[in-house]
Motif scaffolding. Structure first.
Motif, PDB file in Angstrom:
ATOM      1  N   LEU A   3      36.866  55.311  33.356  1.00 27.38           N
ATOM      2  CA  LEU A   3      35.705  55.802  32.610  1.00 27.38           C
ATOM      3  C   LEU A   3      34.587  54.760  32.604  1.00 27.38           C
ATOM      4  O   LEU A   3      33.409  55.096  32.774  1.00 27.38           O
ATOM      5  CB  LEU A   3      36.116  56.145  31.172  1.00 27.38           C
ATOM      6  CG  LEU A   3      37.037  57.357  30.999  1.00 27.38           C
ATOM      7  CD1 LEU A   3      37.456  57.514  29.541  1.00 27.38           C
ATOM      8  CD2 LEU A   3      36.355  58.631  31.489  1.00 27.38           C
ATOM      9  N   THR A   4      34.963  53.502  32.423  1.00 22.45           N
ATOM     10  CA  THR A   4      33.960  52.433  32.449  1.00 22.45           C
ATOM     11  C   THR A   4      33.368  52.286  33.832  1.00 22.45           C
ATOM     12  O   THR A   4      32.162  52.076  33.993  1.00 22.45           O
ATOM     13  CB  THR A   4      34.588  51.095  32.007  1.00 22.45           C
ATOM     14  OG1 THR A   4      35.263  51.272  30.763  1.00 22.45           O
ATOM     15  CG2 THR A   4      33.535  50.020  31.865  1.00 22.45           C
ATOM     16  N   PHE A   5      34.218  52.412  34.850  1.00 18.49           N
ATOM     17  CA  PHE A   5      33.751  52.289  36.235  1.00 18.49           C
ATOM     18  C   PHE A   5      32.736  53.383  36.578  1.00 18.49           C
ATOM     19  O   PHE A   5      31.752  53.120  37.285  1.00 18.49           O
ATOM     20  CB  PHE A   5      34.933  52.364  37.192  1.00 18.49           C
ATOM     21  CG  PHE A   5      34.538  52.428  38.634  1.00 18.49           C
ATOM     22  CD1 PHE A   5      34.132  51.278  39.305  1.00 18.49           C
ATOM     23  CD2 PHE A   5      34.534  53.627  39.327  1.00 18.49           C
ATOM     24  CE1 PHE A   5      33.744  51.327  40.633  1.00 18.49           C
ATOM     25  CE2 PHE A   5      34.148  53.687  40.648  1.00 18.49           C
ATOM     26  CZ  PHE A   5      33.750  52.532  41.307  1.00 18.49           C
ATOM     27  N   LYS A  63      28.629  44.277  38.016  1.00 15.71           N
ATOM     28  CA  LYS A  63      28.949  45.009  36.785  1.00 15.71           C
ATOM     29  C   LYS A  63      30.179  45.907  36.897  1.00 15.71           C
ATOM     30  O   LYS A  63      30.742  46.290  35.877  1.00 15.71           O
ATOM     31  CB  LYS A  63      27.743  45.847  36.350  1.00 15.71           C
ATOM     32  CG  LYS A  63      27.300  46.877  37.382  1.00 15.71           C
ATOM     33  CD  LYS A  63      26.046  47.587  36.925  1.00 15.71           C
ATOM     34  CE  LYS A  63      25.580  48.585  37.982  1.00 15.71           C
ATOM     35  NZ  LYS A  63      24.373  49.323  37.549  1.00 15.71           N
ATOM     36  N   HIS A  64      30.600  46.272  38.099  1.00 12.22           N
ATOM     37  CA  HIS A  64      31.795  47.113  38.216  1.00 12.22           C
ATOM     38  C   HIS A  64      33.014  46.308  38.681  1.00 12.22           C
ATOM     39  O   HIS A  64      34.091  46.863  38.846  1.00 12.22           O
ATOM     40  CB  HIS A  64      31.557  48.297  39.166  1.00 12.22           C
ATOM     41  CG  HIS A  64      31.206  47.900  40.567  1.00 12.22           C
ATOM     42  ND1 HIS A  64      29.988  47.351  40.886  1.00 12.22           N
ATOM     43  CD2 HIS A  64      31.897  47.962  41.731  1.00 12.22           C
ATOM     44  CE1 HIS A  64      29.953  47.096  42.182  1.00 12.22           C
ATOM     45  NE2 HIS A  64      31.105  47.457  42.715  1.00 12.22           N
ATOM     46  N   THR A  65      32.827  44.995  38.856  1.00 11.35           N
ATOM     47  CA  THR A  65      33.959  44.148  39.264  1.00 11.35           C
ATOM     48  C   THR A  65      34.236  43.094  38.182  1.00 11.35           C
ATOM     49  O   THR A  65      34.853  43.384  37.171  1.00 11.35           O
ATOM     50  CB  THR A  65      33.682  43.495  40.625  1.00 11.35           C
ATOM     51  OG1 THR A  65      32.407  42.816  40.578  1.00 11.35           O
ATOM     52  CG2 THR A  65      33.633  44.537  41.730  1.00 11.35           C
ATOM     53  N   VAL A 116      37.401  36.328  38.305  1.00 11.90           N
ATOM     54  CA  VAL A 116      38.722  36.903  38.045  1.00 11.90           C
ATOM     55  C   VAL A 116      38.534  38.318  37.506  1.00 11.90           C
ATOM     56  O   VAL A 116      37.815  38.513  36.524  1.00 11.90           O
ATOM     57  CB  VAL A 116      39.507  36.047  37.023  1.00 11.90           C
ATOM     58  CG1 VAL A 116      40.809  36.725  36.638  1.00 11.90           C
ATOM     59  CG2 VAL A 116      39.771  34.665  37.604  1.00 11.90           C
ATOM     60  N   PRO A 117      39.154  39.340  38.121  1.00 11.64           N
ATOM     61  CA  PRO A 117      38.980  40.716  37.644  1.00 11.64           C
ATOM     62  C   PRO A 117      39.746  40.988  36.358  1.00 11.64           C
ATOM     63  O   PRO A 117      40.697  40.277  36.027  1.00 11.64           O
ATOM     64  CB  PRO A 117      39.547  41.552  38.799  1.00 11.64           C
ATOM     65  CG  PRO A 117      40.562  40.668  39.441  1.00 11.64           C
ATOM     66  CD  PRO A 117      40.011  39.269  39.321  1.00 11.64           C
ATOM     67  N   GLY A 123      38.577  47.263  42.454  1.00 10.83           N
ATOM     68  CA  GLY A 123      39.203  46.342  43.400  1.00 10.83           C
ATOM     69  C   GLY A 123      40.184  47.049  44.302  1.00 10.83           C
ATOM     70  O   GLY A 123      40.641  48.150  43.997  1.00 10.83           O
ATOM     71  N   GLY A 124      40.533  46.397  45.395  1.00 17.76           N
ATOM     72  CA  GLY A 124      41.495  46.936  46.347  1.00 17.76           C
ATOM     73  C   GLY A 124      42.775  46.139  46.330  1.00 17.76           C
ATOM     74  O   GLY A 124      43.762  46.516  45.703  1.00 17.76           O
ATOM     75  N   THR A 125      42.760  44.979  47.012  1.00 17.57           N
ATOM     76  CA  THR A 125      43.957  44.144  47.093  1.00 17.57           C
ATOM     77  C   THR A 125      44.429  43.705  45.706  1.00 17.57           C
ATOM     78  O   THR A 125      45.623  43.695  45.420  1.00 17.57           O
ATOM     79  CB  THR A 125      43.683  42.899  47.960  1.00 17.57           C
ATOM     80  OG1 THR A 125      43.093  43.298  49.201  1.00 17.57           O
ATOM     81  CG2 THR A 125      44.963  42.147  48.242  1.00 17.57           C
ATOM     82  N   ALA A 126      43.479  43.334  44.829  1.00 18.25           N
ATOM     83  CA  ALA A 126      43.845  42.876  43.490  1.00 18.25           C
ATOM     84  C   ALA A 126      44.546  43.974  42.706  1.00 18.25           C
ATOM     85  O   ALA A 126      45.537  43.727  42.004  1.00 18.25           O
ATOM     86  CB  ALA A 126      42.599  42.400  42.744  1.00 18.25           C
ATOM     87  N   LEU A 127      44.045  45.202  42.811  1.00 11.09           N
ATOM     88  CA  LEU A 127      44.636  46.317  42.069  1.00 11.09           C
ATOM     89  C   LEU A 127      46.034  46.641  42.589  1.00 11.09           C
ATOM     90  O   LEU A 127      46.952  46.939  41.810  1.00 11.09           O
ATOM     91  CB  LEU A 127      43.730  47.546  42.171  1.00 11.09           C
ATOM     92  CG  LEU A 127      43.907  48.651  41.122  1.00 11.09           C
ATOM     93  CD1 LEU A 127      43.871  48.080  39.710  1.00 11.09           C
ATOM     94  CD2 LEU A 127      42.822  49.706  41.288  1.00 11.09           C
ATOM     95  N   VAL A 128      46.216  46.579  43.896  1.00 13.15           N
ATOM     96  CA  VAL A 128      47.536  46.808  44.478  1.00 13.15           C
ATOM     97  C   VAL A 128      48.508  45.713  44.045  1.00 13.15           C
ATOM     98  O   VAL A 128      49.677  45.974  43.748  1.00 13.15           O
ATOM     99  CB  VAL A 128      47.440  46.876  46.025  1.00 13.15           C
ATOM    100  CG1 VAL A 128      48.835  46.891  46.643  1.00 13.15           C
ATOM    101  CG2 VAL A 128      46.666  48.115  46.450  1.00 13.15           C
TER     102      VAL A 128
END
Length: 383
Positions: free
Chosen positions: A37-39, A274-276, A349-350, A357-362
């Motif tokens: 929702l924030t994204f 702002k989205h990362t 740092v996320p 994120g991609g790799t970080a989220l995985v």
């Protein structure tokens, strides 16, 4: 007798969620929902970014589900291989990695990956494996071996340069070493040095932050981040811009916030990244202090549940691994919220399950899957 479609669907549903920790799953779902929702607001509903984030979230939860089905014993057997692969990929990055924004952190292997993210999981896996092998016979030199295992990837990551990720990998390994029984008489001197160093920087910051004064072992951009933390107004349109604008956004949210999609700092493009990395500033502006209480409650519940699962784990490997992964989540959240609030230097740092994120989220999904696996197989693992 042929089963009805409803019966087949029910059986498939139970198979998918069988053995998963429901409380942990609900907490993660809550964080992912808040994050998405924030994204949507932070990205201003940009279709390409929204599709990417949905894919990343889906992939993260798929990885979590797959890892949750893997017995911890298999993770223990794979620990050395995962760690070795991570180090080899870091060496490959140093040799011919992609350069973006002045840093060599990425590797193109058909898809672009950030190998340093792998070490956030590979490091606690490797050290938990090592101390499991040494259980009951741990000697002083074992902590030296563990320090070498920890130091190799941390130095490779710091040279990219990526101080934020290097600190997270260092913290992930340090948690395992401390939980494995590192004597307090070895810990306290480093804590004392750190406290004294911070006090000296605060007291003499105006002097040691002069442009002509170099800091030992610290690059100029890292020095600027610390000095900007002490006085963001010293460079309001440069190094201090991120911190100043994020603090304005957080403060302007008040108690109830301005409302979803109503944040002026974010939508008028005053908040960078702002989205990362700075998504917490967007969230705080739109949902206010009340929203922050809810978000912090979700993170507290995540950490509490992770530590509970770790405490009930049947052997040293799973206890060390589960607790370290849980504390990684804590470190992510603490560092991100601290830097966005102006309490810590900006280190990239996320915010777990909130930042794009991609790799970080995985990687985070992999960590959550480890906790699920420990919970699911706790009666099957031999102590």
């Amino acid at each position: 007798m042929e089963k009805s479609p409803i019966t087949k669907l029910r059986q498939a549903f139970f198979y998918i969620f069988e053995g998963l920790d429901r409380r942990l799953g609900l907490i993660l779902l809550g964080l992912a929902t808040v994050g998405f929702l924030t994204f949507l607001s932070a990205s201003q509903n940009t279709p390409v970014l929204v599709e990417d984030e949905l894919r990343n979230l889906a992939l993260s939860f798929v990885v979590m589900w797959i890892v949750s089905r893997i017995p911890p014993k298999w993770l223990e057997l794979a620990a050395v291989w995962i760690y070795s692969l991570g180090v080899l990929l870091l060496v490959a990055v140093a040799a011919f990695g992609l350069i973006k924004k002045g840093a060599r952190r990425w590797l193109n292997i058909g898809v672009v990956i950030q190998p340093s993210e792998i070490m956030k999981i590979a490091m606690p896996l490797m050290l938990a494996w090592y101390f499991q092998k040494r259980e009951g016979i741990i000697k002083t030199w074992d902590y030296g071996v563990a320090a070498v295992i920890l130091g190799i990837p941390v130095l490779l990551i710091a040279r990219q340069p990526d101080l934020g990720t290097a600190l997270l990998v260092f913290a992930a390994g340090l948690y395992v070493i401390i939980l494995a029984g590192l004597p307090w008489k070895w810990i306290l001197p480093f804590v004392a040095i750190g406290v004294v160093g911070i006090l000296l920087i605060i007291i003499f910051g105006g002097t040691i932050c002069q442009p002509d004064i170099a800091w030992p072992f610290i690059q100029d951009y890292q020095k600027h981040r610390v000095c900007t933390l002490l006085d963001p107004s010293s460079d309001p349109l440069g190094k201090g811009f991120h911190t100043i604008q994020s603090m304005i956004a957080i403060g302007s949210g008040g108690f109830f916030g301005k409302g979803w999609f109503q944040g002026t700092q974010a939508h008028l493009e005053f908040i960078p990244e702002k989205h990362t990395d700075f998504v917490f500033a967007v969230y705080s502006e739109e949902f206010g202090l009340l929203g922050n209480f809810i978000l912090l409650a979700l993170f507290f519940a995540l950490i509490k549940r992770g530590l509970t699962i770790s405490a009930s784990a049947p052997n040293l490997f799973t206890r060390l691994l589960g607790a370290s992964v849980t504390l990684i989540f804590f470190t992510y959240a603490f560092v991100n919220i601290g830097m966005v609030s102006g309490l810590l230097p900006v280190v990239g740092v996320p915010l777990p399950f909130i930042s794009y994120g991609g790799t970080a989220l995985v990687t985070l999904g992999f960590g959550a899957g480890i906790l699920m696996s420990i919970h699911r197989h706790r009666r099957l693992v031999q102590s």
